[in-house]
Design a protein around this motif. Sequence first.
Motif, PDB file in Angstrom:
ATOM      1  N   VAL B 438       0.854  -1.196   0.000  1.00 21.29           N
ATOM      2  CA  VAL B 438       0.000   0.000   0.000  1.00 21.29           C
ATOM      3  C   VAL B 438       0.886   1.240   0.000  1.00 21.29           C
ATOM      4  O   VAL B 438       2.067   1.159   0.353  1.00 21.29           O
ATOM      5  N   PRO B 439       0.329   2.397  -0.384  1.00 23.57           N
ATOM      6  CA  PRO B 439       1.131   3.623  -0.284  1.00 23.57           C
ATOM      7  C   PRO B 439       1.542   3.855   1.175  1.00 23.57           C
ATOM      8  O   PRO B 439       0.748   3.632   2.092  1.00 23.57           O
ATOM      9  N   GLU B 440       2.774   4.321   1.359  1.00 22.47           N
ATOM     10  CA  GLU B 440       3.312   4.475   2.713  1.00 22.47           C
ATOM     11  C   GLU B 440       2.434   5.379   3.576  1.00 22.47           C
ATOM     12  O   GLU B 440       2.242   5.113   4.763  1.00 22.47           O
ATOM     13  N   THR B 441       1.880   6.403   2.958  1.00 18.49           N
ATOM     14  CA  THR B 441       1.056   7.338   3.731  1.00 18.49           C
ATOM     15  C   THR B 441      -0.212   6.673   4.271  1.00 18.49           C
ATOM     16  O   THR B 441      -0.813   7.162   5.221  1.00 18.49           O
ATOM     17  N   GLU B 442      -0.611   5.572   3.635  1.00 20.67           N
ATOM     18  CA  GLU B 442      -1.843   4.894   4.037  1.00 20.67           C
ATOM     19  C   GLU B 442      -1.592   3.782   5.053  1.00 20.67           C
ATOM     20  O   GLU B 442      -2.546   3.140   5.516  1.00 20.67           O
ATOM     21  N   ALA B 443      -0.322   3.526   5.367  1.00 25.60           N
ATOM     22  CA  ALA B 443      -0.006   2.368   6.219  1.00 25.60           C
ATOM     23  C   ALA B 443      -0.712   2.423   7.579  1.00 25.60           C
ATOM     24  O   ALA B 443      -1.311   1.421   7.990  1.00 25.60           O
ATOM     25  N   PRO B 444      -0.681   3.560   8.284  1.00 23.67           N
ATOM     26  CA  PRO B 444      -1.356   3.555   9.599  1.00 23.67           C
ATOM     27  C   PRO B 444      -2.841   3.233   9.479  1.00 23.67           C
ATOM     28  O   PRO B 444      -3.384   2.469  10.278  1.00 23.67           O
ATOM     29  N   ARG B 445      -3.483   3.802   8.447  1.00 21.99           N
ATOM     30  CA  ARG B 445      -4.911   3.546   8.257  1.00 21.99           C
ATOM     31  C   ARG B 445      -5.159   2.060   7.938  1.00 21.99           C
ATOM     32  O   ARG B 445      -6.100   1.452   8.431  1.00 21.99           O
ATOM     33  N   ALA B 446      -4.290   1.513   7.095  1.00 21.47           N
ATOM     34  CA  ALA B 446      -4.445   0.104   6.715  1.00 21.47           C
ATOM     35  C   ALA B 446      -4.266  -0.808   7.935  1.00 21.47           C
ATOM     36  O   ALA B 446      -5.046  -1.740   8.148  1.00 21.47           O
ATOM     37  N   VAL B 447      -3.252  -0.527   8.734  1.00 19.07           N
ATOM     38  CA  VAL B 447      -2.990  -1.372   9.916  1.00 19.07           C
ATOM     39  C   VAL B 447      -4.176  -1.285  10.872  1.00 19.07           C
ATOM     40  O   VAL B 447      -4.672  -2.305  11.368  1.00 19.07           O
ATOM     41  N   ARG B 448      -4.664  -0.074  11.114  1.00 19.20           N
ATOM     42  CA  ARG B 448      -5.797   0.100  12.045  1.00 19.20           C
ATOM     43  C   ARG B 448      -7.055  -0.598  11.513  1.00 19.20           C
ATOM     44  O   ARG B 448      -7.775  -1.262  12.260  1.00 19.20           O
ATOM     45  N   ALA B 449      -7.286  -0.436  10.210  1.00 19.68           N
ATOM     46  CA  ALA B 449      -8.502  -1.026   9.631  1.00 19.68           C
ATOM     47  C   ALA B 449      -8.476  -2.554   9.755  1.00 19.68           C
ATOM     48  O   ALA B 449      -9.474  -3.175  10.142  1.00 19.68           O
ATOM     49  N   LEU B 450      -7.342  -3.160   9.442  1.00 24.32           N
ATOM     50  CA  LEU B 450      -7.253  -4.622   9.532  1.00 24.32           C
ATOM     51  C   LEU B 450      -7.327  -5.080  10.987  1.00 24.32           C
ATOM     52  O   LEU B 450      -7.967  -6.091  11.296  1.00 24.32           O
ATOM     53  N   HIS B 451      -6.689  -4.334  11.861  1.00 23.89           N
ATOM     54  CA  HIS B 451      -6.717  -4.683  13.293  1.00 23.89           C
ATOM     55  C   HIS B 451      -8.157  -4.677  13.806  1.00 23.89           C
ATOM     56  O   HIS B 451      -8.579  -5.582  14.541  1.00 23.89           O
ATOM     57  N   ASP B 452      -8.927  -3.676  13.379  1.00 19.60           N
ATOM     58  CA  ASP B 452     -10.338  -3.595  13.795  1.00 19.60           C
ATOM     59  C   ASP B 452     -11.165  -4.698  13.145  1.00 19.60           C
ATOM     60  O   ASP B 452     -11.965  -5.362  13.799  1.00 19.60           O
ATOM     61  N   ALA B 453     -10.962  -4.877  11.820  1.00 18.35           N
ATOM     62  CA  ALA B 453     -11.799  -5.832  11.090  1.00 18.35           C
ATOM     63  C   ALA B 453     -11.654  -7.249  11.634  1.00 18.35           C
ATOM     64  O   ALA B 453     -12.614  -8.015  11.669  1.00 18.35           O
ATOM     65  N   PHE B 454     -10.456  -7.595  12.044  1.00 17.46           N
ATOM     66  CA  PHE B 454     -10.231  -8.952  12.562  1.00 17.46           C
ATOM     67  C   PHE B 454     -10.313  -8.997  14.087  1.00 17.46           C
ATOM     68  O   PHE B 454      -9.931  -9.995  14.701  1.00 17.46           O
ATOM     69  N   GLU B 455     -10.820  -7.914  14.666  1.00 21.02           N
ATOM     70  CA  GLU B 455     -11.110  -7.820  16.109  1.00 21.02           C
ATOM     71  C   GLU B 455      -9.914  -8.238  16.956  1.00 21.02           C
ATOM     72  O   GLU B 455     -10.033  -8.989  17.929  1.00 21.02           O
TER      73      GLU B 455
END
Lengths: 168, 460
Positions: B438-455
């Motif tokens: 993913v684009p580097e600028t999106e990494a925090p959002r991606a990590v948070r989204a996956l962390h939430d989605a998989f509870e």
Amino acid sequence: MLASTRGAAARHVSFERERGVQRVAVSPNVTHLTVTVPSPDTRDADIGRVFTAVGEAGIPIFLIQLHTLAVSFAVERQDEERAVEAVRRAGFACAHRPDLAILQVFASGMRELKGVLVEIADALQEAGAGIYGMGDSHDQVQCLIDSAAADAAVERLKARFGLEDEVA
Amino acid sequence: MPRILVQKFGGTSVDTPEHRQRAVQKVIAAKQAGYDPVVVVSAIGRMGAPYATDTLKSVLREIDPTVTPHPREMDVMMACGEIISTAVMAVTLQAAGFPSIALSGGQAGIITDSNYGNARILEVHPESVLRAIERGEVPVVCGFQGVTTVRDENQHGAITTLGRGGSDTTASALGAALGAEAVEIYTDVDGVKTADPDMVPNARTLDLCTYDELAEITHLGAKVVHPRAAEIAMDYGIALWVKSTFSDRPGTQIVAEAAAPEEVRRRVTGVAHTGRIVHIRLHIPNEAHKQMVEQEVYRLMARAGVSIFLVTFSPHEMAFAVDRADYHVARDLLDGMVVPVATDPSRRPASHFYIFKFAEGLDLAYAAQRPLLAPVESFIDVIDVPGEVTENCTMVSLVAGRHRSVPGIMARVHSTLRGAGVPILQVADSDMSVSCLVPETEAPRAVRALHDAFELGREV
């Protein structure tokens, strides 16, 4: 074992594993699917629909790759027909290549080894095995290759990595 | 029989008098619990600190920037960091009323090969450590270093360093040699986390983690315990813990898969990210020649010591990622590179020349090389291989040991990231993980989204 005066014992053994490739294995009965999506404008949404379709059909997929206007992945041979059906039902054209195998090359500390990939690629080319997909983890590289070339590929890899005595 | 506990303290656990006191409290607690602790320490502080490994390396490098220090002398220099740290820690323990003795890696019996800078532990002869325990002393051992075997005539007893994760490796190896009850790796986080807590404030500390999960998380960017240390602990059945020097939380226990309950083995372990990646795509128009051209790219990168990963195979395209630190080397090598391909080598050595071309401004070598090929174009096909580069990428990975037996994981990853507005440039998976570029600028959002989605923040 060396005993000390208070009963503690020191074990004199080899500690760290040998570095480099240690084992090669093959898992047959894999099919590779390439699903074409029609337009760059809807590509991401379409790829999502493909993943959803096979997921809802209860089919695990692996060695997934995104292409300009396609997505490809592997499924177990037993899931092939259902996967093709699920993808087509979702409205996408699908080509499939059966009779493939996953070649696993195990090594300790894979990320720190330089040049393993070129050795693998050279060995597979010598064996006439095309590579259709690849993945790596902390202890292995996996390549999707033709089943027919798997024995030759294992032989070549063992020769390259000095594993001739190893039993697969 | 003594009950030996190996306690390893990282650089940030020994960098100030206050932190060292916290470390000493852990040693005292171990003694009070009836253990004979063996302490392993890293160099004091991280990059920039006066005795940190990187600082010591720069001392030699700055003597004459045109002279590359020999790895042997570099190892002697780097080993000083742990020697200083060991002496400081031993005296800190003595000041707290606990007899202790500082031991270098060699004095503690760590025997390695002579691969300077990245030596492999061959044997451990820990008699001096045991004797110290028997005298009632706390042995404080230098991590990250050893000596070559006295049987090696050319490298008799030379100081070596163990490379990345060296102090963790020392701790595990000593634990194995001493038959320790456990090895505790103390750091500044209180165990293995479900994600980087700087990105995900509700990241949870795992109570239990398998060796393979730990190794995969580390492989994918998390800095917890080096896989070499985990491998030794796994091979010798040593209980391994990751704990914080600065809290009394129990930390994470690392166990063999066979010892992990089913729910641990089936779960999604966490989200890791590894940054600063460049994605390179090369368009090779003729599918029949693609494999030969690819081979040359692999060979070139291997010769230059550039690791490539996230390799994608398409009929007319090869794509791969490199660390950003290697990108300029990779691009300079590829720009203008000519790969000759022979369809019938018995007739002529080359029928096609493939020449690599990046976008304008990045194609200096191509611009110079291409006209030189004009004279051969009457009898050899000269084919451009256009290259596209996406800089500033990060790989975000879901670590899930058995995801290949679970349908729908990729669908969930894909829909989660799309839902969060994160573009996915490429995906890759192994038997242990699913990764997205993913684009580097999106990494925090991606990590948070996956962390939430998989509870992953939910207590289990």
